[in-house]
Design a protein around this motif. Structure first.
Motif, PDB file in Angstrom:
ATOM      1  N   UNK A   1       0.859  -1.188   0.000  1.00 55.51           N
ATOM      2  CA  UNK A   1       0.000   0.000   0.000  1.00 55.51           C
ATOM      3  C   UNK A   1       0.893   1.235   0.000  1.00 55.51           C
ATOM      4  N   UNK A   2       1.150   1.782  -1.162  1.00 55.20           N
ATOM      5  CA  UNK A   2       2.072   2.917  -1.279  1.00 55.20           C
ATOM      6  C   UNK A   2       1.551   4.165  -0.572  1.00 55.20           C
ATOM      7  N   UNK A   3       0.226   4.225  -0.326  1.00 55.87           N
ATOM      8  CA  UNK A   3      -0.342   5.384   0.350  1.00 55.87           C
ATOM      9  C   UNK A   3       0.186   5.533   1.778  1.00 55.87           C
ATOM     10  N   UNK A   4       0.737   4.450   2.333  1.00 53.69           N
ATOM     11  CA  UNK A   4       1.293   4.522   3.696  1.00 53.69           C
ATOM     12  C   UNK A   4       2.592   5.310   3.743  1.00 53.69           C
ATOM     13  N   UNK A   5       3.195   5.535   2.596  1.00 52.70           N
ATOM     14  CA  UNK A   5       4.406   6.350   2.534  1.00 52.70           C
ATOM     15  C   UNK A   5       5.534   5.799   3.388  1.00 52.70           C
ATOM     16  N   UNK A   6       6.125   6.691   4.203  1.00 53.47           N
ATOM     17  CA  UNK A   6       7.285   6.307   5.016  1.00 53.47           C
ATOM     18  C   UNK A   6       6.915   5.379   6.167  1.00 53.47           C
ATOM     19  N   UNK A   7       5.612   5.218   6.456  1.00 51.92           N
ATOM     20  CA  UNK A   7       5.220   4.283   7.506  1.00 51.92           C
ATOM     21  C   UNK A   7       5.615   2.856   7.148  1.00 51.92           C
ATOM     22  N   UNK A   8       5.765   2.602   5.852  1.00 50.61           N
ATOM     23  CA  UNK A   8       6.158   1.257   5.433  1.00 50.61           C
ATOM     24  C   UNK A   8       7.573   0.914   5.888  1.00 50.61           C
ATOM     25  N   UNK A   9       8.373   1.920   6.192  1.00 44.07           N
ATOM     26  CA  UNK A   9       9.735   1.662   6.661  1.00 44.07           C
ATOM     27  C   UNK A   9       9.743   0.920   7.993  1.00 44.07           C
ATOM     28  N   UNK A  10       8.618   0.966   8.709  1.00 46.50           N
ATOM     29  CA  UNK A  10       8.538   0.284  10.005  1.00 46.50           C
ATOM     30  C   UNK A  10       7.961  -1.122   9.873  1.00 46.50           C
ATOM     31  N   UNK A  11       7.713  -1.544   8.651  1.00 48.49           N
ATOM     32  CA  UNK A  11       7.229  -2.897   8.400  1.00 48.49           C
ATOM     33  C   UNK A  11       8.404  -3.798   8.031  1.00 48.49           C
ATOM     34  N   UNK A  12       8.599  -4.908   8.733  1.00 49.01           N
ATOM     35  CA  UNK A  12       9.691  -5.822   8.373  1.00 49.01           C
ATOM     36  C   UNK A  12       9.616  -6.276   6.920  1.00 49.01           C
ATOM     37  N   UNK A  13       8.396  -6.421   6.394  1.00 49.22           N
ATOM     38  CA  UNK A  13       8.234  -6.877   5.009  1.00 49.22           C
ATOM     39  C   UNK A  13       8.844  -5.896   4.013  1.00 49.22           C
ATOM     40  N   UNK A  14       8.945  -4.628   4.392  1.00 47.12           N
ATOM     41  CA  UNK A  14       9.476  -3.611   3.483  1.00 47.12           C
ATOM     42  C   UNK A  14      10.940  -3.874   3.137  1.00 47.12           C
ATOM     43  N   UNK A  15      11.635  -4.611   4.021  1.00 50.10           N
ATOM     44  CA  UNK A  15      13.076  -4.829   3.830  1.00 50.10           C
ATOM     45  C   UNK A  15      13.411  -6.272   3.505  1.00 50.10           C
ATOM     46  N   UNK A  16      12.402  -7.107   3.201  1.00 49.08           N
ATOM     47  CA  UNK A  16      12.668  -8.534   3.054  1.00 49.08           C
ATOM     48  C   UNK A  16      13.559  -8.876   1.860  1.00 49.08           C
ATOM     49  N   UNK A  17      13.569  -8.016   0.836  1.00 41.49           N
ATOM     50  CA  UNK A  17      14.419  -8.294  -0.333  1.00 41.49           C
ATOM     51  C   UNK A  17      15.654  -7.390  -0.367  1.00 41.49           C
ATOM     52  N   UNK A  18      15.982  -6.777   0.766  1.00 43.20           N
ATOM     53  CA  UNK A  18      17.177  -5.937   0.825  1.00 43.20           C
ATOM     54  C   UNK A  18      18.446  -6.752   0.596  1.00 43.20           C
ATOM     55  N   UNK A  19      18.363  -8.078   0.791  1.00 43.00           N
ATOM     56  CA  UNK A  19      19.539  -8.930   0.579  1.00 43.00           C
ATOM     57  C   UNK A  19      20.022  -8.867  -0.873  1.00 43.00           C
ATOM     58  N   UNK A  20      19.124  -8.505  -1.798  1.00 43.94           N
ATOM     59  CA  UNK A  20      19.520  -8.426  -3.207  1.00 43.94           C
ATOM     60  C   UNK A  20      20.600  -7.371  -3.421  1.00 43.94           C
ATOM     61  N   UNK A  21      20.682  -6.396  -2.517  1.00 42.04           N
ATOM     62  CA  UNK A  21      21.722  -5.372  -2.638  1.00 42.04           C
ATOM     63  C   UNK A  21      23.114  -5.939  -2.396  1.00 42.04           C
ATOM     64  N   UNK A  22      23.169  -7.126  -1.780  1.00 41.30           N
ATOM     65  CA  UNK A  22      24.470  -7.736  -1.506  1.00 41.30           C
ATOM     66  C   UNK A  22      25.050  -8.405  -2.740  1.00 41.30           C
ATOM     67  N   UNK A  23      24.215  -8.773  -3.700  1.00 39.58           N
ATOM     68  CA  UNK A  23      24.709  -9.452  -4.900  1.00 39.58           C
ATOM     69  C   UNK A  23      24.774  -8.457  -6.050  1.00 39.58           C
ATOM     70  N   UNK A  24      25.406  -7.342  -5.799  1.00 33.02           N
ATOM     71  CA  UNK A  24      25.651  -6.306  -6.794  1.00 33.02           C
ATOM     72  C   UNK A  24      27.162  -6.073  -6.891  1.00 33.02           C
ATOM     73  N   UNK A  25      27.637  -5.544  -8.017  1.00 34.58           N
ATOM     74  CA  UNK A  25      29.083  -5.277  -8.125  1.00 34.58           C
ATOM     75  C   UNK A  25      29.588  -4.404  -6.983  1.00 34.58           C
ATOM     76  N   UNK A  26      28.782  -3.410  -6.609  1.00 35.29           N
ATOM     77  CA  UNK A  26      29.120  -2.550  -5.474  1.00 35.29           C
ATOM     78  C   UNK A  26      27.982  -2.652  -4.464  1.00 35.29           C
ATOM     79  N   UNK A  27      28.114  -3.543  -3.477  1.00 32.10           N
ATOM     80  CA  UNK A  27      27.002  -3.823  -2.564  1.00 32.10           C
ATOM     81  C   UNK A  27      26.603  -2.603  -1.742  1.00 32.10           C
TER      82      UNK A  27
END
Length: 284
Positions: free
Chosen positions: A224-250
């Motif tokens: 729900x994009x209408x929640x704006x920055x409130x989504x930052x407090x949801x654990x689900x918002x960061x569940x795919x942050x691991x993908x940043x580790x498999x980049x040339x510059x993590x």
């Protein structure tokens, strides 16, 4: 009236319900074996899917991680993490942590364990450590099987980055380890929910289903994009942050924020479980 303070000779509260005993009990349960089999079979299901469907290739001039699945064993392992991190890996965490105490209550064996006597904190600690250990083992099993199967099918090589470039095999292995570690940390919220619910109910399915359901609700709210920055407090918002580790510059900032949030929520939920269980009238 005098108070009974004597204990049996040789009794040590810290030696009751040893971790190895609890581990053997949980390892030999059918649900553990079934879950392990499902996770071990998934990579082969994907291998068959790619064999039937052919080389994924790029579609619509936009290359994604899925399109690089057949580039190497490392890519295939990364794709398995990508397709399972959002939901499939939630199941073993909820199962192992939500079933552990509630199942004892459903079998009417919980009160006998406490009468052994096993201190309540010791009982919860042993069960929590084993449940988290099995959850971690489940998350390691999937990428390890995928890496072995992918290497046999597509060869051992660098991890091809969808946006361009590649990571050599040594670096790719380290990044995948970091990704698995982060996925485990991000699932601690589900573990905390399941474990807390397990101390509240005598129905294992209720604890497991409740944790999975609340995790799904979190995923829906994050969409729900209408929640704006409130989504930052949801654990689900960061569940795919691991993908940043498999980049040339993590980029580690997303994983750090998501990890801190997950650990914070998990510690609160674990504390609630211990506090509530210490005061609970156990009759099952």
């Amino acid at each position: 009236m005098s108070t009974l303070t004597e204990v049996a000779p040789g009794y040590r509260a810290g030696r009751t319900l040893p971790l190895r005993v609890e581990l053997v009990r949980q390892l030999t349960r059918r649900r553990t074996l079934v879950m392990g089999a499902i996770l071990a079979v998934l990579p082969f299901v994907l291998l068959i899917a790619f064999a039937v469907g052919g080389d994924p290739g790029a579609r619509n001039n936009q290359v994604t991680l899925m399109d690089t699945a057949t580039a190497s064993g490392a890519n295939f392992a990364a794709v398995n993490l990508f397709v399972s991190a959002g939901f499939l890996l939630v199941i073993p965490v909820a199962l192992f942590c939500g079933d552990t105490v509630a199942s004892e209550a459903s079998w009417s064996s919980l009160r006998y364990l406490l009468a052994a006597p096993v201190p309540r904190a010791r009982l919860l600690w042993s069960k929590l450590v084993v449940a988290l250990g099995l959850s971690l083992a489940a998350m390691l099993l999937l990428p390890l099987v995928a890496l072995a199967a992918g290497t046999a099918a597509y060869g051992w090589g660098p991890l091809e980055i969808p946006t361009g470039g590649a990571l050599d095999t040594g670096t790719a292995a380290q990044r995948l380890v970091a990704a698995v570690a982060y996925i485990f940390v991000s699932q601690l919220v589900t573990a905390g929910l399941a474990f807390w619910l397990s101390t509240k109910t005598d129905a294992p399915l209720g604890a497991v289903g409740g944790a999975v359901g609340l995790t799904i609700v979190g995923n829906v709210l994050d969409a729900v994009t209408a929640l704006g920055h409130w989504r930052d407090f949801l654990p689900a918002h960061w569940q795919f942050a691991w993908a940043d580790a498999v980049q040339p510059h993590p980029e580690w900032s997303g994983m750090i924020q998501g990890g801190v949030l997950s650990v914070t929520y998990a510690l609160v939920l674990f504390a609630l479980a211990f506090r509530g269980f210490s005061r609970k009238d156990v009759v099952s």
